[in-house]
Design a protein around this motif. Sequence first.
Motif, PDB file in Angstrom:
ATOM      1  N   THR A  29       2.847  18.267   9.838  1.00 36.76           N
ATOM      2  CA  THR A  29       1.727  17.631  10.525  1.00 36.76           C
ATOM      3  C   THR A  29       1.798  17.883  12.031  1.00 36.76           C
ATOM      4  N   ALA A  30       2.971  17.676  12.618  1.00 35.96           N
ATOM      5  CA  ALA A  30       3.147  17.897  14.054  1.00 35.96           C
ATOM      6  C   ALA A  30       2.897  19.364  14.403  1.00 35.96           C
ATOM      7  N   GLN A  31       3.438  20.268  13.613  1.00 31.76           N
ATOM      8  CA  GLN A  31       3.271  21.702  13.850  1.00 31.76           C
ATOM      9  C   GLN A  31       1.795  22.090  13.781  1.00 31.76           C
ATOM     10  N   THR A  32       1.132  21.650  12.728  1.00 31.19           N
ATOM     11  CA  THR A  32      -0.282  21.979  12.528  1.00 31.19           C
ATOM     12  C   THR A  32      -1.150  21.399  13.643  1.00 31.19           C
ATOM     13  N   PHE A  33      -0.832  20.192  14.089  1.00 32.68           N
ATOM     14  CA  PHE A  33      -1.597  19.548  15.155  1.00 32.68           C
ATOM     15  C   PHE A  33      -1.607  20.419  16.415  1.00 32.68           C
ATOM     16  N   PHE A  34      -0.421  20.806  16.888  1.00 34.05           N
ATOM     17  CA  PHE A  34      -0.361  21.586  18.121  1.00 34.05           C
ATOM     18  C   PHE A  34      -0.904  22.998  17.942  1.00 34.05           C
ATOM     19  N   GLU A  35      -0.629  23.614  16.814  1.00 38.65           N
ATOM     20  CA  GLU A  35      -1.178  24.950  16.575  1.00 38.65           C
ATOM     21  C   GLU A  35      -2.705  24.911  16.546  1.00 38.65           C
ATOM     22  N   SER A  36      -3.258  23.855  15.981  1.00 42.26           N
ATOM     23  CA  SER A  36      -4.715  23.707  15.935  1.00 42.26           C
ATOM     24  C   SER A  36      -5.287  23.580  17.344  1.00 42.26           C
ATOM     25  N   LEU A  37      -4.638  22.789  18.199  1.00 43.25           N
ATOM     26  CA  LEU A  37      -5.104  22.654  19.583  1.00 43.25           C
ATOM     27  C   LEU A  37      -5.036  23.989  20.310  1.00 43.25           C
ATOM     28  N   ILE A  38      -3.941  24.686  20.145  1.00 40.58           N
ATOM     29  CA  ILE A  38      -3.768  25.969  20.826  1.00 40.58           C
ATOM     30  C   ILE A  38      -4.785  26.990  20.339  1.00 40.58           C
ATOM     31  N   ASN A  39      -5.109  26.942  19.053  1.00 42.16           N
ATOM     32  CA  ASN A  39      -6.041  27.913  18.470  1.00 42.16           C
ATOM     33  C   ASN A  39      -7.502  27.491  18.564  1.00 42.16           C
ATOM     34  N   GLY A  40      -7.779  26.336  19.183  1.00 39.82           N
ATOM     35  CA  GLY A  40      -9.156  25.914  19.399  1.00 39.82           C
ATOM     36  C   GLY A  40      -9.801  25.185  18.233  1.00 39.82           C
ATOM     37  N   ASP A  41      -9.011  24.703  17.292  1.00 37.23           N
ATOM     38  CA  ASP A  41      -9.553  23.988  16.136  1.00 37.23           C
ATOM     39  C   ASP A  41      -9.385  22.479  16.335  1.00 37.23           C
ATOM     40  N   ALA A  42     -10.242  21.909  17.174  1.00 41.05           N
ATOM     41  CA  ALA A  42     -10.159  20.484  17.501  1.00 41.05           C
ATOM     42  C   ALA A  42     -10.432  19.600  16.285  1.00 41.05           C
ATOM     43  N   SER A  43     -11.283  20.032  15.391  1.00 36.70           N
ATOM     44  CA  SER A  43     -11.580  19.233  14.194  1.00 36.70           C
ATOM     45  C   SER A  43     -10.338  19.063  13.333  1.00 36.70           C
ATOM     46  N   LYS A  44      -9.612  20.143  13.153  1.00 37.20           N
ATOM     47  CA  LYS A  44      -8.392  20.064  12.350  1.00 37.20           C
ATOM     48  C   LYS A  44      -7.346  19.208  13.060  1.00 37.20           C
ATOM     49  N   ALA A  45      -7.196  19.376  14.376  1.00 36.06           N
ATOM     50  CA  ALA A  45      -6.237  18.560  15.127  1.00 36.06           C
ATOM     51  C   ALA A  45      -6.610  17.088  15.040  1.00 36.06           C
ATOM     52  N   ALA A  46      -7.889  16.794  15.190  1.00 39.83           N
ATOM     53  CA  ALA A  46      -8.345  15.401  15.135  1.00 39.83           C
ATOM     54  C   ALA A  46      -8.100  14.790  13.765  1.00 39.83           C
ATOM     55  N   SER A  47      -8.163  15.599  12.740  1.00 37.51           N
ATOM     56  CA  SER A  47      -7.957  15.084  11.388  1.00 37.51           C
ATOM     57  C   SER A  47      -6.522  14.651  11.144  1.00 37.51           C
TER      58      SER A  47
END
Length: 140
Positions: A29-47
């Motif tokens: 979860t932590a890994q996916t959160f930051f990778e999503s922010l870095i890759n521009g996927d705010a929806s996935k990070a917010a989820s």
Amino acid sequence: MKNRIRTLLLGLTAAAATIAYAAAGPKETAQTFFESLINGDASKAASLVYLPPEAEQQGVTEQVMRGKLGVISMELREEIKKEGGSITVVSGEPTYTNAAKTEAKIPVTLKMRDKSGKTEEDKETLDLIKTDKGWKIQLH
């Protein structure tokens, strides 16, 4: 760049919200959160962010969180582009903070490299909670 990223992360932890995306465990979860922010996927990070019931009463909704994370993600990507570098994320092993193993702390290291090859690291510790929709990041 390190100070800019730290400022963005501190701004993020000042918010509180969630949407319904489940990752396998607290580390993922932590890994996916930051990778999503870095890759521009705010929806996935917010989820992956926990929204307690009282947050909606204070006007913090799923849509609001997506917007805030979208801005943070955009600023982070612009900073990376401006510096001509890259950021990698390394999530550590969870430390469970209760007997039921429904709460955990995860160390996360952001490794930043600028265009000249100079590297910096920023270490953060995230609090996570296990919900009926999977592990979520608790922002304080």
